[in-house]
Write a protein that holds these residues in place. Structure first.
Motif, PDB file in Angstrom:
ATOM      1  N   PHE A  18      42.176  31.715  40.918  1.00 34.86           N
ATOM      2  CA  PHE A  18      41.248  31.109  39.957  1.00 34.86           C
ATOM      3  C   PHE A  18      41.212  32.001  38.725  1.00 34.86           C
ATOM      4  O   PHE A  18      40.711  33.127  38.773  1.00 34.86           O
ATOM      5  N   THR A  20      40.057  33.586  35.337  1.00 31.29           N
ATOM      6  CA  THR A  20      38.729  33.752  34.718  1.00 31.29           C
ATOM      7  C   THR A  20      38.866  34.540  33.428  1.00 31.29           C
ATOM      8  O   THR A  20      39.906  35.140  33.162  1.00 31.29           O
ATOM      9  N   ASN A  40      34.078  39.683  36.677  1.00 33.44           N
ATOM     10  CA  ASN A  40      34.662  38.371  36.362  1.00 33.44           C
ATOM     11  C   ASN A  40      34.013  37.247  37.175  1.00 33.44           C
ATOM     12  O   ASN A  40      34.485  36.120  37.153  1.00 33.44           O
ATOM     13  N   SER A  41      32.913  37.570  37.859  1.00 28.52           N
ATOM     14  CA  SER A  41      32.208  36.510  38.602  1.00 28.52           C
ATOM     15  C   SER A  41      31.190  35.794  37.711  1.00 28.52           C
ATOM     16  O   SER A  41      30.449  34.938  38.180  1.00 28.52           O
ATOM     17  N   ASN A  43      29.476  33.240  35.248  1.00 26.56           N
ATOM     18  CA  ASN A  43      29.634  31.795  35.037  1.00 26.56           C
ATOM     19  C   ASN A  43      28.392  31.210  34.385  1.00 26.56           C
ATOM     20  O   ASN A  43      27.313  31.797  34.466  1.00 26.56           O
ATOM     21  N   TRP A  54      26.069  35.909  37.695  1.00 25.90           N
ATOM     22  CA  TRP A  54      27.183  36.788  38.082  1.00 25.90           C
ATOM     23  C   TRP A  54      26.803  37.458  39.386  1.00 25.90           C
ATOM     24  O   TRP A  54      25.622  37.411  39.790  1.00 25.90           O
ATOM     25  N   VAL A 150      42.010  37.410  29.744  1.00 26.40           N
ATOM     26  CA  VAL A 150      42.045  36.547  30.933  1.00 26.40           C
ATOM     27  C   VAL A 150      42.437  37.387  32.141  1.00 26.40           C
ATOM     28  O   VAL A 150      43.200  38.348  32.010  1.00 26.40           O
ATOM     29  N   HIS A 152      43.939  36.953  36.068  1.00 20.69           N
ATOM     30  CA  HIS A 152      44.534  35.971  36.972  1.00 20.69           C
ATOM     31  C   HIS A 152      45.453  36.686  37.955  1.00 20.69           C
ATOM     32  O   HIS A 152      46.276  37.498  37.546  1.00 20.69           O
TER      33      HIS A 152
END
Ligand code: FMN
Length: 335
Positions: A18, A20, A40-41, A43, A54, A150, A152
């Motif tokens: 996923f 982010t 990176n959690s 949202n 987060w 980003v 990934h």
């Protein structure tokens, strides 16, 4: 029915699929110490009321500070902030040392140069397995139009826009001809157009393309043997490289070293000539990349570097500064 047990590393890898963005979340503890970590959690949760979330590992050294902090700030990182992300992903440490910090709501430390910043009030905290989930009400935010960083598959990545409709590749309408997405066409045409903009500076300096390649090679490798030149320019210059070298020597731009006749170096006027054209060429590069946009330019460069690595791995040799005196292969003679 109980869930099948699964491998923890596999689970991590699957979660990593996923893609982010990357954020740094900061706060200040009651005694005034700044805390922060890479996250990176992050949202979005709700627009009205404006809520974000987060999650923080219970093993984090920052946990007590965030659990008792009434406010914190989320910084969405820009593509060029991977260094900052690495700094705040380290455990403990004085992550703020030497940084130019602004002060936000209730003294929360704010970092500069980010794509967006959200200053939040802690609205809720929930236990979530080995993490604590924080939900914040956004009190204020600011943003700018930088390209994003980003994350990934456990690595930093670039984000670029998909082809806009007017740039969809046109397939060839004649059987047996190339489409305009043919790599050779794209590279070849870009190369000629790009060089055409630099060539007038070469003409002013009375340099041919080949002269310029040899001069550039000498700015990379201060002391060059003909063998170095042959290896670095194989399939590009060949004999014309030797002719260019001879002509540069004749014009006093390059000379052979006083200690070894088979090693070549720039003279002062050669260096001057090379630097003048290189700075003009860099200005052309800046203009072209500027038209491409700040998000796309680093992506193009990174992909071209990878292409070059695949198509011409020997090119690396030219960039490895090695003293020609040490371990250079027996120098070939000028032909
Ligand atoms: C891209 C990236 C994303 C991360 N996301 C989180 C996250 O969402 N939550 C978390 O607790 N740690 C996350 N981490 C790990 C923390 O940044 C790291 O454990 C840090 O050392 C914690 O610092 P501390 O122990 O000083 O609080 C992430 C690290 C990276 C590189």
């Amino acid at each position: 029915m109980s869930a099948k047990p699964f491998d923890a590393a596999d689970f991590r890898r699957a979660l990593g699929s996923f893609a982010t963005g990357v954020t740094i979340i900061t706060t200040r503890s009651a005694d005034g110490t700044p805390f922060g970590l890479t996250v990176n959690s992050f949202n979005s949760v709700s627009l009205n009321p404006p809520l974000v979330l987060w999650s923080l590992a219970t093993s984090s050294l920052s946990l007590p500070a965030f659990q008792s902090a009434p406010h914190w700030a989320v910084h969405v990182l820009a593509a060029d902030q991977d260094g900052l992300s690495g700094r705040f992903a380290k455990r403990g440490e004085d992550k703020f040392a030497g940084l130019d910090i602004e002060t936000g709501v209730e003294g929360v430390p704010l970092l500069r140069g980010c794509m967006a910043r959200f200053q939040c009030r802690t609205a809720f905290q929930y236990e979530g397995g080995d993490h604590v989930i924080f939900i914040g009400e956004v009190l204020s935010f600011d943003r700018n139009d930088a390209p994003p960083l980003v994350f990934h598959g456990g690595k930093y990545a670039h984000a670029t826009l998909r082809d806009p409709p007017d740039l969809q590749p046109r397939s060839a309408h004649l059987a047996g001809s190339f489409g305009d997405d043919f790599l050779g066409y794209q590279l070849g045409r870009s190369h000629f157009r790009f060089l055409a903009q630099i060539r007038r500076y070469l003409t002013d300096a009375h340099l041919s393309d080949e002269d310029f390649y040899v001069l550039s090679a000498l700015t990379l490798k201060a002391r060059l043997t003909v063998a170095d030149l042959d290896a670095g320019m194989a399939g590009i210059l060949d004999e014309s490289g030797h002719r260019a070298l001879a002509s540069l020597i004749e014009r006093g731009l390059v000379r052979s070293s006083a200690t070894d006749k088979q090693i070549y170096e720039l003279t002062d006027s050669g260096r001057d000539s090379a630097l003048r054209v290189i700075s003009a060429a860099k200005a052309v590069e800046q203009q072209v990349l500027h038209r491409l946009g700040p998000g796309e330019a680093p992506v193009l460069k990174s992909l071209l570097a990878r292409l070059l690595n695949v198509i011409d791995p020997a090119a690396n040799a030219l960039w490895q500064e090695k003293n020609a005196d040490e371990g250079a292969p027996a120098a070939a003679h000028m032909r």
